[in-house]
Design a protein around this motif. Structure first.
Motif, short mmCIF file in Angstrom:
data_model
loop_
_atom_site.label_atom_id
_atom_site.label_comp_id
_atom_site.label_asym_id
_atom_site.label_seq_id
_atom_site.Cartn_x
_atom_site.Cartn_y
_atom_site.Cartn_z
N UNK A 1 0.86 -1.19 0.00
CA UNK A 1 0.00 0.00 0.00
C UNK A 1 0.90 1.25 0.00
N UNK A 2 1.48 1.54 -1.12
CA UNK A 2 2.50 2.61 -1.18
C UNK A 2 1.93 3.99 -0.86
N UNK A 3 2.74 4.80 -0.17
CA UNK A 3 2.35 6.18 0.10
C UNK A 3 3.03 7.13 -0.89
N UNK A 4 3.28 6.60 -2.08
CA UNK A 4 3.96 7.36 -3.13
C UNK A 4 3.40 6.91 -4.48
N UNK A 5 3.73 7.62 -5.53
CA UNK A 5 3.22 7.34 -6.88
C UNK A 5 4.10 6.28 -7.55
N UNK A 6 3.57 5.05 -7.68
CA UNK A 6 4.36 3.95 -8.24
C UNK A 6 4.61 4.13 -9.73
N UNK A 7 3.80 4.95 -10.39
CA UNK A 7 4.00 5.13 -11.84
C UNK A 7 5.33 5.82 -12.14
N UNK A 8 5.83 6.57 -11.15
CA UNK A 8 7.12 7.24 -11.36
C UNK A 8 8.28 6.25 -11.35
N UNK A 9 7.99 5.00 -10.93
CA UNK A 9 9.00 3.95 -10.93
C UNK A 9 8.79 2.96 -12.08
N UNK A 10 7.92 3.30 -13.01
CA UNK A 10 7.74 2.49 -14.20
C UNK A 10 6.58 1.51 -14.14
N UNK A 11 5.81 1.53 -13.04
CA UNK A 11 4.66 0.63 -12.93
C UNK A 11 3.43 1.28 -13.56
N UNK A 12 2.56 0.45 -14.13
CA UNK A 12 1.33 0.95 -14.73
C UNK A 12 0.13 0.54 -13.90
N UNK B 1 8.55 -4.06 10.69
CA UNK B 1 7.53 -3.22 11.31
C UNK B 1 7.83 -1.73 11.17
N UNK B 2 9.11 -1.40 11.12
CA UNK B 2 9.48 0.02 11.08
C UNK B 2 9.52 0.64 9.71
N UNK B 3 9.35 -0.18 8.67
CA UNK B 3 9.50 0.35 7.31
C UNK B 3 8.20 0.83 6.70
N UNK B 4 7.10 0.27 7.14
CA UNK B 4 5.81 0.72 6.65
C UNK B 4 5.68 0.67 5.14
N UNK B 5 5.11 1.73 4.57
CA UNK B 5 4.84 1.79 3.13
C UNK B 5 5.77 2.75 2.41
N UNK B 6 6.99 2.85 2.91
CA UNK B 6 7.96 3.79 2.34
C UNK B 6 8.45 3.31 0.97
N UNK B 7 8.95 4.23 0.16
CA UNK B 7 9.58 3.82 -1.11
C UNK B 7 10.90 3.13 -0.83
N UNK B 8 11.42 2.35 -1.77
CA UNK B 8 12.64 1.57 -1.53
C UNK B 8 13.82 2.39 -1.02
N UNK B 9 14.00 3.60 -1.51
CA UNK B 9 15.15 4.39 -1.11
C UNK B 9 15.13 4.71 0.38
N UNK B 10 13.93 4.74 0.96
CA UNK B 10 13.82 5.02 2.40
C UNK B 10 13.91 3.75 3.25
N UNK B 11 14.11 2.61 2.61
CA UNK B 11 14.23 1.35 3.33
C UNK B 11 15.68 0.87 3.42
N UNK B 12 16.59 1.61 2.82
CA UNK B 12 17.98 1.16 2.72
C UNK B 12 18.58 0.86 4.08
N UNK B 13 18.41 1.75 5.04
CA UNK B 13 18.99 1.55 6.37
C UNK B 13 18.45 0.28 7.02
N UNK B 14 17.14 0.04 6.88
CA UNK B 14 16.53 -1.17 7.43
C UNK B 14 17.08 -2.41 6.77
#
Length: 560
Positions: free
Chosen positions: A470-481, A503-516
């Motif tokens: 359940x992304x909190x961002x626009x997936x179309x900007x990553x090439x998804x239709x 549990x701490x990553x939620x619905x963030x985009x991949x770039x915000x999951x790097x640390x996790x």
């Protein structure tokens, strides 16, 4: 006292001058906390209503005193679960008597002494019951590896907790009630034949016996009535091994965290599915436990006027069922110590349908050689496709019993089975689809990452969606239709991650999951963080990852 052939008696009076043994061929103690609490509640309600309580029918076989002993020893034929539980309860209550002399007198009269109990299971359980009753505080619960002993320990613990809340007067009231107001119908039989007939009659009147007890009972009955008791000892000895093996399976099941739904019916039916030759006229691969029991009874009935054939059938059935049960238990024990067994049995977890084949192969020392092929079949057919073909596997398990098949012959059959249900093309099609909810994905990804994971770490892992469910961002900007609902659940978008991190990553985009991702113990997940860190991680990257995983699976779970 001496018990006559049949009489209604008070429970406490039977221990006056009498001792009882539980033969080694009887099934071990198996009352759970549910039954022990129910017994306590029955006593409490009877006290409240000022009524006696009838605890059921017990049957014994009298053994005359030996040497100078004045005690009559009775062998318990039926009722050992109830009498053992009451024996433990009585000891708990007597321990609460503050007057030491009265306490000692009561123990001597009703319990006996350490090493000389008035009720004694033969074998290891007898030694444990001695310790339980006279040295309870020094028992290490974690060191108990017998299911029967765990249950006895639980009964003592439960009764002790319940009795702690009672006053001195209430303790005495309950001891007197058990001694003088528990009514029992006793049968004192003179021979094993008589006990077998009576036990069968009780069974036919509808008392709820478990399937292994019923099976032993019916075989004893036909041996007694039609074979002049010639197989009675063999039946007793075989079922001693079967009962012990089943208990061992349950103990190791709990230790290993596998076989969650296994019960007596399971081992009984799985043996039947792999022993078609014993039931040539009635065997089918869809019979349930009660039908199988009826088939067994019918087979005995059909042969009752042919003693030689009846003897052969019962002997072969006993020998095969005992060997199957003992091997089953040993296989489950070996899972902890044989490295090649760890992943398919504990991480992947074989479907119950495969166990008749697994046990038969283990009995023939062929399992290790065929395990990779069986693992692939489990992944492809039973897990990924989600079907449960039984006819082919039960046929194979019976073939293994009837014929001395070579490794190559078995391989050929298993390969044909896999091709029939999930060939490479079908396998690739399933892998390429949206399979996030399939229970095999975790195992596939754990194999793909090639980490040697501890079982505790493995069970704590969750399926992580790289691009969120359940992304909190626009997936179309990553090439998804518009087909993102499908794409997000394909295996290229999935990875493994510890629950605490996920549990701490939620619905963030991949770039915000790097640390996790970098804090994970999973090599593939940390590598994934590196790929995302490079930048421009999008749908083509997910597609490429999917292709790599699918190619890996085709090779890792090959069947030829």
């Amino acid at each position: 006292m001496s018990i006559s052939k049949s009489q209604t008696e008070k429970f406490g009076q039977i221990f006056s001058g009498s001792r009882f043994i539980i033969p080694s061929y009887q099934r071990k103690y198996s009352w759970t906390e549910k039954e022990t609490k129910a017994l306590w509640q029955d006593i409490e309600e009877s006290l409240k209503d000022n009524m006696n309580h009838f605890v059921g029918t017990l049957s014994f076989k009298e053994n005359k005193p030996e040497g100078l002993s004045t005690d009559i020893v009775y062998e318990i034929i039926d009722g050992q679960q109830r009498i053992t539980t009451l024996f433990i309860l009585l000891k708990v209550l007597i321990e609460k008597i503050p007057d030491q002399k009265i306490q000692n007198d009561q123990i001597t009269a009703f319990i006996g002494s350490k090493g000389n109990l008035r009720l004694l299971p033969l074998g290891e359980d007898g030694e444990f019951l001695n310790t339980l009753l006279f040295d309870f505080n020094n028992i290490n619960l974690n060191a108990i590896d017998k299911r029967s002993q765990k249950y006895m320990y639980s009964a003592k613990s439960t009764f002790t907790a319940l009795a702690n809340a009672l006053s001195r007067e209430e303790i005495e009231e309950r001891i007197i009630f058990i001694r003088d107001r528990l009514d029992v119908l006793f049968f004192n039989v003179t021979s094993q034949a008589q006990s077998v007939k009576m036990f069968s009659i009780i069974n036919d009147r509808g008392l709820p016996l478990r399937i292994l007890d019923k099976t032993k009972s019916i075989l004893m009955l036909y041996s007694t009535l039609h074979l002049m008791e010639s197989l009675n000892d063999s039946i007793n000895l075989a079922f001693e091994k079967i009962f012990d093996s089943y208990d061992d399976i349950l103990v190791w099941r709990d230790k290993l965290g596998i076989l969650g739904r296994l019960e007596e019916n399971t081992i009984f039916t799985q043996h039947y599915y792999s022993s078609r030759k014993l039931f040539p006229d009635t065997w089918t691969n869809r019979d349930g436990a009660e039908t199988i029991f009826d088939n067994l009874k019918k087979r005995c009935e059909d042969l009752k006027n042919k003693p030689t054939e009846l003897n052969t059938f019962i002997t072969e059935y006993l020998s095969d069922f005992k060997a199957f049960s003992v091997s089953y238990a040993q296989l489950i024990k070996d899972i902890q110590t044989v490295p090649i067994y760890q992943k398919p049995f504990r991480y992947l977890e074989f479907t119950a349908t495969l166990y008749p084949v697994l046990v038969r192969l283990y009995m023939q020392n062929k399992l290790i050689q065929l395990l990779p092929l069986l693992e692939s079949i489990e992944v492809r057919v039973y897990k990924l496709r989600g079907t449960n073909p039984i006819a082919d596997m039960y046929w194979l398990s019976s073939q293994l019993t009837e014929n001395d098949l070579t490794i190559e012959e078995i391989k050929a059959y298993l390969i044909s089975f896999s091709e029939k249900f999930v060939n490479n093309h079908v396998f690739e099609t399933y892998l390429d689809s949206a399979i996030a909810e399939n229970r095999v994905v975790k195992y596939i990804l754990s194999e793909y990452c090639n980490n040697n994971l501890d079982i505790a770490v493995y069970k704590n892992l969750q399926i992580e969606h790289i691009f969120s469910k359940d992304p909190n961002y626009d997936v179309s900007s990553y090439g998804f239709s518009k087909d993102y609902e499908y794409e997000k659940n394909r295996i290229g978008n999935l990875s493994l991650l510890e629950e605490s991190i996920n549990k701490g990553l939620g619905n963030l985009p991949p770039v915000n999951k790097i640390t996790g991702y970098l804090s994970s113990v999973i090599t593939d997940t940390r590598n994934l963080a590196g790929e995302i860190q490079k930048g421009n991680y999008c749908k083509p990257c997910v597609d490429n990852r999917r292709k790599k995983i699918v190619d890996f699976c085709i090779d890792r779970f090959k069947v030829n």
